[in-house]
Design a protein around this motif. Structure first.
Motif, PDB file in Angstrom:
ATOM      1  N   PHE A   1       0.819  -1.208   0.000  1.00  0.00           N
ATOM      2  CA  PHE A   1       0.000   0.000   0.000  1.00  0.00           C
ATOM      3  C   PHE A   1       0.853   1.258   0.000  1.00  0.00           C
ATOM      4  O   PHE A   1       0.409   2.320   0.396  1.00  0.00           O
ATOM      5  CB  PHE A   1      -0.916   0.029   1.222  1.00  0.00           C
ATOM      6  N   LYS A   2       2.102   1.156  -0.423  1.00  0.00           N
ATOM      7  CA  LYS A   2       3.012   2.296  -0.353  1.00  0.00           C
ATOM      8  C   LYS A   2       2.591   3.422  -1.308  1.00  0.00           C
ATOM      9  O   LYS A   2       2.683   4.589  -0.983  1.00  0.00           O
ATOM     10  CB  LYS A   2       4.420   1.844  -0.675  1.00  0.00           C
ATOM     11  N   ILE A   3       2.113   3.064  -2.492  1.00  0.00           N
ATOM     12  CA  ILE A   3       1.746   4.081  -3.475  1.00  0.00           C
ATOM     13  C   ILE A   3       0.308   4.544  -3.287  1.00  0.00           C
ATOM     14  O   ILE A   3       0.045   5.719  -3.091  1.00  0.00           O
ATOM     15  CB  ILE A   3       1.969   3.539  -4.902  1.00  0.00           C
ATOM     16  N   LYS A   4      -0.644   3.629  -3.353  1.00  0.00           N
ATOM     17  CA  LYS A   4      -2.042   3.999  -3.186  1.00  0.00           C
ATOM     18  C   LYS A   4      -2.663   3.066  -2.163  1.00  0.00           C
ATOM     19  O   LYS A   4      -2.707   1.861  -2.351  1.00  0.00           O
ATOM     20  CB  LYS A   4      -2.793   3.881  -4.507  1.00  0.00           C
ATOM     21  N   GLN A   5      -3.163   3.670  -1.108  1.00  0.00           N
ATOM     22  CA  GLN A   5      -3.731   2.907  -0.007  1.00  0.00           C
ATOM     23  C   GLN A   5      -5.250   3.028  -0.023  1.00  0.00           C
ATOM     24  O   GLN A   5      -5.783   4.112  -0.237  1.00  0.00           O
ATOM     25  CB  GLN A   5      -3.170   3.459   1.300  1.00  0.00           C
ATOM     26  N   PRO A   6      -5.959   1.913   0.197  1.00  0.00           N
ATOM     27  CA  PRO A   6      -7.418   2.002   0.298  1.00  0.00           C
ATOM     28  C   PRO A   6      -7.820   2.877   1.485  1.00  0.00           C
ATOM     29  O   PRO A   6      -7.088   3.003   2.459  1.00  0.00           O
ATOM     30  CB  PRO A   6      -7.848   0.555   0.523  1.00  0.00           C
ATOM     31  N   LYS A   7      -8.991   3.474   1.374  1.00  0.00           N
ATOM     32  CA  LYS A   7      -9.453   4.379   2.419  1.00  0.00           C
ATOM     33  C   LYS A   7      -9.677   3.636   3.730  1.00  0.00           C
ATOM     34  O   LYS A   7     -10.134   2.496   3.751  1.00  0.00           O
ATOM     35  CB  LYS A   7     -10.756   5.059   2.006  1.00  0.00           C
TER      36      LYS A   7
ATOM     37  N   ARG B   1      -1.666   0.974   7.387  1.00  0.00           N
ATOM     38  CA  ARG B   1      -0.504   0.448   6.680  1.00  0.00           C
ATOM     39  C   ARG B   1       0.289  -0.514   7.553  1.00  0.00           C
ATOM     40  O   ARG B   1       1.274  -1.063   7.123  1.00  0.00           O
ATOM     41  CB  ARG B   1       0.409   1.590   6.252  1.00  0.00           C
TER      42      ARG B   1
END
Length: 127
Positions: free
Chosen positions: A61-67, A71
């Motif tokens: 999830f480093k670039i785009k993390q779910p809402k 992390r």
């Protein structure tokens, strides 16, 4: 025009330019050394011990993390710490796996406040 004096003057100017360049190079090396020492002093060293609880960073999830997702997952218990910086963690099912120590942070458990009511907590806002 005296060509010998002009040539001598040009030679002195080139030597002075070389001295300025070497001085700037020396100053930049001193600056790099000082900033390295300053940065290394402020660097936080992570020291893990066997039995500590840690959280593991999810790098997927480093670039785009779910809402509304964290992390960090865990906590895991440390089984073994290697000299190279790798750490062996215990899973909940009894297995183990090895991760890089940079992906970990210490897990601080919340202290349970059993039997404490709201009235017992005092907030001194008047002071």
């Amino acid at each position: 025009m005296d060509l010998l004096n002009a040539g001598e003057h040009r030679f002195l100017q080139l030597n002075e330019l070389d001295e300025l360049r070497l001085g700037a190079y020396d100053n930049s090396m001193l600056y790099k050394e000082r900033t390295k020492v300053w940065r290394d002093k402020r660097l936080c060293r992570k020291e893990f011990k066997v039995g500590n609880k840690v959280l593991l960073f999810l790098s997927k999830f480093k670039i785009k993390q779910p809402k509304l997702t964290s992390r960090w997952i865990g906590p895991y218990v440390i089984k073994h710490v290697y000299l190279s910086g790798y750490v062996e963690l215990l899973k909940k099912d009894g297995g183990s796996f090895i991760v890089n120590g940079h992906r970990l942070k210490l897990y601080h458990e919340e202290e349970a406040m059993e039997g404490v009511t709201f009235e017992e907590l005092s907030f001194d806002l008047e002071e």
